[in-house]
Design a protein around this motif. Structure first.
Motif, PDB file in Angstrom:
ATOM      1  N   ALA A  98       0.948  -1.288  -0.056  1.00  0.00           N
ATOM      2  CA  ALA A  98      -0.109   0.023  -0.131  1.00  0.00           C
ATOM      3  C   ALA A  98       0.810   1.206  -0.265  1.00  0.00           C
ATOM      4  CB  ALA A  98      -1.104  -0.032   1.279  1.00  0.00           C
ATOM      5  N   PHE A  99       1.978   1.157   0.896  1.00  0.00           N
ATOM      6  CA  PHE A  99       2.928   2.313   0.751  1.00  0.00           C
ATOM      7  C   PHE A  99       3.675   2.618  -0.622  1.00  0.00           C
ATOM      8  CE2 PHE A  99       7.232   4.209   1.453  1.00  0.00           C
ATOM      9  CZ  PHE A  99       6.908   5.232   1.888  1.00  0.00           C
ATOM     10  N   GLN A 100       3.857   1.589  -1.062  1.00  0.00           N
ATOM     11  CA  GLN A 100       4.381   1.519  -2.428  1.00  0.00           C
ATOM     12  C   GLN A 100       3.759   2.021  -3.458  1.00  0.00           C
ATOM     13  OE1 GLN A 100       5.032  -2.477  -4.871  1.00  0.00           O
ATOM     14  NE2 GLN A 100       7.356  -1.695  -4.938  1.00  0.00           N
ATOM     15  N   PHE A 101       2.406   1.674  -3.372  1.00  0.00           N
ATOM     16  CA  PHE A 101       1.287   2.256  -4.327  1.00  0.00           C
ATOM     17  C   PHE A 101       1.152   3.838  -4.314  1.00  0.00           C
ATOM     18  CE2 PHE A 101      -3.236   3.386  -5.235  1.00  0.00           C
ATOM     19  CZ  PHE A 101      -3.226   2.937  -6.500  1.00  0.00           C
ATOM     20  N   GLU A 102       1.254   4.147  -2.983  1.00  0.00           N
ATOM     21  CA  GLU A 102       1.114   5.425  -2.750  1.00  0.00           C
ATOM     22  C   GLU A 102       2.274   6.430  -3.133  1.00  0.00           C
ATOM     23  OE1 GLU A 102      -1.685   6.924  -2.478  1.00  0.00           O
ATOM     24  OE2 GLU A 102      -3.203   5.386  -1.983  1.00  0.00           O
ATOM     25  N   ALA A 103       3.267   5.882  -2.555  1.00  0.00           N
ATOM     26  CA  ALA A 103       4.609   6.818  -2.706  1.00  0.00           C
ATOM     27  C   ALA A 103       5.452   6.530  -3.821  1.00  0.00           C
ATOM     28  CB  ALA A 103       5.390   5.979  -1.514  1.00  0.00           C
ATOM     29  N   ARG A 104       5.119   5.294  -4.811  1.00  0.00           N
ATOM     30  CA  ARG A 104       6.112   5.299  -5.873  1.00  0.00           C
ATOM     31  C   ARG A 104       5.076   5.157  -7.092  1.00  0.00           C
ATOM     32  NH1 ARG A 104       9.850   0.181  -5.096  1.00  0.00           N
ATOM     33  NH2 ARG A 104      10.151   0.693  -7.300  1.00  0.00           N
ATOM     34  N   LEU A 105       4.208   4.141  -7.072  1.00  0.00           N
ATOM     35  CA  LEU A 105       3.287   3.954  -8.542  1.00  0.00           C
ATOM     36  C   LEU A 105       2.267   5.293  -8.490  1.00  0.00           C
ATOM     37  CD1 LEU A 105       2.569   0.045  -7.832  1.00  0.00           C
ATOM     38  CD2 LEU A 105       4.670   1.114  -8.688  1.00  0.00           C
ATOM     39  N   ARG A 106       1.641   5.748  -7.862  1.00  0.00           N
ATOM     40  CA  ARG A 106       0.847   6.912  -8.148  1.00  0.00           C
ATOM     41  C   ARG A 106       1.529   8.003  -8.557  1.00  0.00           C
ATOM     42  NH1 ARG A 106      -4.709   7.164  -4.647  1.00  0.00           N
ATOM     43  NH2 ARG A 106      -5.150   8.364  -6.609  1.00  0.00           N
ATOM     44  N   PRO A 107       2.681   8.518  -7.781  1.00  0.00           N
ATOM     45  CA  PRO A 107       3.521   9.637  -8.249  1.00  0.00           C
ATOM     46  C   PRO A 107       4.121   9.313  -9.648  1.00  0.00           C
ATOM     47  CG  PRO A 107       4.158   9.123  -5.980  1.00  0.00           C
ATOM     48  CD  PRO A 107       3.001   8.080  -6.444  1.00  0.00           C
ATOM     49  N   THR A 108       4.588   8.004 -10.189  1.00  0.00           N
ATOM     50  CA  THR A 108       5.080   7.775 -11.396  1.00  0.00           C
ATOM     51  C   THR A 108       4.053   7.907 -12.482  1.00  0.00           C
ATOM     52  OG1 THR A 108       6.844   6.043 -10.482  1.00  0.00           O
ATOM     53  CG2 THR A 108       6.128   5.929 -12.692  1.00  0.00           C
ATOM     54  N   LEU A 109       2.912   7.608 -12.458  1.00  0.00           N
ATOM     55  CA  LEU A 109       1.790   7.679 -13.111  1.00  0.00           C
ATOM     56  C   LEU A 109       1.396   9.014 -13.365  1.00  0.00           C
ATOM     57  CD1 LEU A 109      -0.340   6.631 -15.139  1.00  0.00           C
ATOM     58  CD2 LEU A 109      -1.921   6.385 -13.103  1.00  0.00           C
ATOM     59  N   ASP A 110       1.361   9.920 -12.293  1.00  0.00           N
ATOM     60  CA  ASP A 110       1.276  11.410 -12.179  1.00  0.00           C
ATOM     61  C   ASP A 110       2.435  11.964 -13.180  1.00  0.00           C
ATOM     62  OD1 ASP A 110      -1.093  11.231 -10.949  1.00  0.00           O
ATOM     63  OD2 ASP A 110       0.082  11.966  -8.993  1.00  0.00           O
ATOM     64  N   GLN A 111       3.407  11.767 -13.076  1.00  0.00           N
ATOM     65  CA  GLN A 111       4.663  12.230 -13.876  1.00  0.00           C
ATOM     66  C   GLN A 111       4.391  11.878 -15.238  1.00  0.00           C
ATOM     67  OE1 GLN A 111       8.276  11.040 -12.137  1.00  0.00           O
ATOM     68  NE2 GLN A 111       7.838  12.028 -10.364  1.00  0.00           N
ATOM     69  N   MET A 112       4.032  10.710 -15.532  1.00  0.00           N
ATOM     70  CA  MET A 112       3.710  10.298 -17.049  1.00  0.00           C
ATOM     71  C   MET A 112       2.778  11.161 -17.443  1.00  0.00           C
ATOM     72  SD  MET A 112       4.094   5.954 -16.387  1.00  0.00           S
ATOM     73  CE  MET A 112       3.060   5.772 -17.824  1.00  0.00           C
ATOM     74  N   GLU A 113       1.442  11.319 -17.061  1.00  0.00           N
ATOM     75  CA  GLU A 113       0.697  12.150 -17.560  1.00  0.00           C
ATOM     76  C   GLU A 113       0.845  13.565 -17.506  1.00  0.00           C
ATOM     77  OE1 GLU A 113      -2.909  10.859 -15.440  1.00  0.00           O
ATOM     78  OE2 GLU A 113      -3.118   9.249 -16.811  1.00  0.00           O
ATOM     79  N   GLU A 114       1.807  13.959 -16.791  1.00  0.00           N
ATOM     80  CA  GLU A 114       2.250  15.432 -17.067  1.00  0.00           C
ATOM     81  C   GLU A 114       3.442  15.623 -18.010  1.00  0.00           C
ATOM     82  OE1 GLU A 114       3.502  16.458 -13.180  1.00  0.00           O
ATOM     83  OE2 GLU A 114       1.656  16.483 -12.054  1.00  0.00           O
ATOM     84  N   GLY A 115       4.006  14.710 -18.545  1.00  0.00           N
ATOM     85  CA  GLY A 115       4.694  14.391 -19.486  1.00  0.00           C
ATOM     86  C   GLY A 115       6.120  14.743 -18.919  1.00  0.00           C
ATOM     87  N   ARG A 116       6.530  14.549 -17.622  1.00  0.00           N
ATOM     88  CA  ARG A 116       7.775  14.743 -17.145  1.00  0.00           C
ATOM     89  C   ARG A 116       8.597  13.758 -16.750  1.00  0.00           C
ATOM     90  NH1 ARG A 116       7.674  20.085 -15.646  1.00  0.00           N
ATOM     91  NH2 ARG A 116       5.604  21.071 -15.202  1.00  0.00           N
ATOM     92  N   SER A 117       8.056  12.331 -16.762  1.00  0.00           N
ATOM     93  CA  SER A 117       8.695  11.109 -16.567  1.00  0.00           C
ATOM     94  C   SER A 117       9.962  10.796 -17.394  1.00  0.00           C
ATOM     95  CB  SER A 117       7.692   9.829 -16.855  1.00  0.00           C
ATOM     96  OG  SER A 117       7.265   9.778 -17.883  1.00  0.00           O
ATOM     97  N   GLN A 118      10.759  10.153 -16.969  1.00  0.00           N
ATOM     98  CA  GLN A 118      11.961   9.550 -17.534  1.00  0.00           C
ATOM     99  C   GLN A 118      11.869   8.232 -17.906  1.00  0.00           C
ATOM    100  OE1 GLN A 118      14.385  11.776 -18.736  1.00  0.00           O
ATOM    101  NE2 GLN A 118      13.500  13.467 -18.063  1.00  0.00           N
ATOM    102  N   GLU A 119      12.113   7.783 -19.142  1.00  0.00           N
ATOM    103  CA  GLU A 119      12.069   6.479 -19.209  1.00  0.00           C
ATOM    104  C   GLU A 119      13.201   5.577 -18.866  1.00  0.00           C
ATOM    105  OE1 GLU A 119       9.343   6.231 -23.414  1.00  0.00           O
ATOM    106  OE2 GLU A 119      11.428   5.781 -23.304  1.00  0.00           O
ATOM    107  N   ALA A 120      12.872   4.515 -18.375  1.00  0.00           N
ATOM    108  CA  ALA A 120      13.952   3.402 -17.819  1.00  0.00           C
ATOM    109  C   ALA A 120      14.860   2.947 -19.023  1.00  0.00           C
ATOM    110  CB  ALA A 120      13.403   2.470 -16.833  1.00  0.00           C
ATOM    111  N   PRO A 121      15.946   2.529 -18.886  1.00  0.00           N
ATOM    112  CA  PRO A 121      16.759   1.937 -20.021  1.00  0.00           C
ATOM    113  C   PRO A 121      16.063   0.594 -20.563  1.00  0.00           C
ATOM    114  CG  PRO A 121      18.028   2.706 -18.292  1.00  0.00           C
ATOM    115  CD  PRO A 121      16.967   2.865 -17.711  1.00  0.00           C
ATOM    116  N   ASN A 122      15.384  -0.046 -19.703  1.00  0.00           N
ATOM    117  CA  ASN A 122      14.655  -1.470 -20.117  1.00  0.00           C
ATOM    118  C   ASN A 122      13.135  -1.150 -20.583  1.00  0.00           C
ATOM    119  OD1 ASN A 122      13.381  -0.812 -17.587  1.00  0.00           O
ATOM    120  ND2 ASN A 122      13.060  -2.829 -17.245  1.00  0.00           N
ATOM    121  N   THR A 123      12.760  -0.101 -21.003  1.00  0.00           N
ATOM    122  CA  THR A 123      11.363   0.321 -21.679  1.00  0.00           C
ATOM    123  C   THR A 123      11.071  -0.480 -22.992  1.00  0.00           C
ATOM    124  OG1 THR A 123      11.252   2.390 -20.666  1.00  0.00           O
ATOM    125  CG2 THR A 123       9.955   1.883 -22.429  1.00  0.00           C
ATOM    126  N   THR A 124      10.056  -1.448 -22.918  1.00  0.00           N
ATOM    127  CA  THR A 124       9.921  -2.181 -23.950  1.00  0.00           C
ATOM    128  C   THR A 124       8.358  -1.429 -24.507  1.00  0.00           C
ATOM    129  OG1 THR A 124       8.215  -3.788 -22.458  1.00  0.00           O
ATOM    130  CG2 THR A 124      10.627  -4.147 -22.872  1.00  0.00           C
TER     131      THR A 124
END
Length: 239
Positions: A98-124
């Protein structure tokens, strides 16, 4: 040897922007249904936790950002987030997830939708859902596209970031293909299990053969009503 026929891969039917949107929305609905259709709270908690694990695996291990976003849109939807007792039980039983969901996963999605995320080298599979919405004209009658709602910086700057990300994606297609081959290895796909990952299966499973060919906006609007009813069945509104 790995099967080189592209039609054999689960993502092969993502050939058009419209199909990509259908696939992501259908997958989100499917995830939400698996949680909301559980009659017992313990079952919902288990299902919620399992999908959180799948979302983390899709993002970190597989580099599938499109699949990750579809799962997260479902788990973060009002239909699931309004289940206060279920969410409380989940946080008590699976505190780390639950902590991982709130602290890591949701912020990652927010950054993706804001167009600010950095793709990881292993992106497929990169996150191109905003571009697919634009290319296919989805929600063209709305004042804001779906990723702009709730963001103060909606407008041209946000649109520009997504278009810039799309250009970067086009320049990195060979890297995505190499990463996908590494992930798939010598894996072979059988026809019957593979059908479960096809967009057409999701459409027919959720709406039936006739409903799958209905107007997309009407279809998804009605399904939102079904999800709302299932959510209230799990935990009725306070009176």
């Amino acid at each position: 040897m790995m099967d080189e026929n592209p039609s054999r891969f689960p993502s092969a039917d993502l050939a058009s922007s419209a199909t990509s949107v259908h696939r992501c929305r259908s997958l989100s609905h499917l995830v939400a249904v698996t949680v909301l259709y559980c009659n017992q709270m313990e079952e919902r908690v288990e299902m919620l936790n399992r999908w959180t694990e799948v979302a983390e695996e899709a993002k970190s291990a597989l580099g599938n950002l499109l699949g990750f976003s579809s799962i997260m849109h479902a788990l973060g939807s009002p239909h699931i987030q309004r289940l206060k007792e279920t969410m409380h039980a989940w946080r008590q039983r699976f505190t780390d997830k639950a902590f991982q969901f709130e602290a890591r996963l949701r912020p990652t999605l927010d950054q993706m939708e804001e167009g600010r995320s950095q793709e990881a080298p292993n992106t497929t599979v990169p996150y191109l859902l905003p571009l697919c919405y634009l290319a296919d004209g989805w929600e063209a009658q709305d004042a804001l596209l779906y990723w702009e709602r709730g963001y103060a910086e909606a407008g041209l700057p946000l649109l520009y970031r997504h278009l810039s990300a799309a250009r970067d994606t086009a320049a990195n297609t060979e890297r995505y293909a190499r990463n996908a081959k590494v992930q798939l290895g010598d894996m072979r796909f059988e026809d019957i299990p593979l059908d479960m990952f096809r967009t057409q299966f999701h459409l027919k499973f959720l709406w039936g053969s006739s409903g799958a060919t209905a107007d997309a906006r009407e279809r998804h609007t009605k399904f939102q009503q079904i999800l709302s009813a299932l959510s209230r069945r799990c935990e009725p509104d306070d009176t």
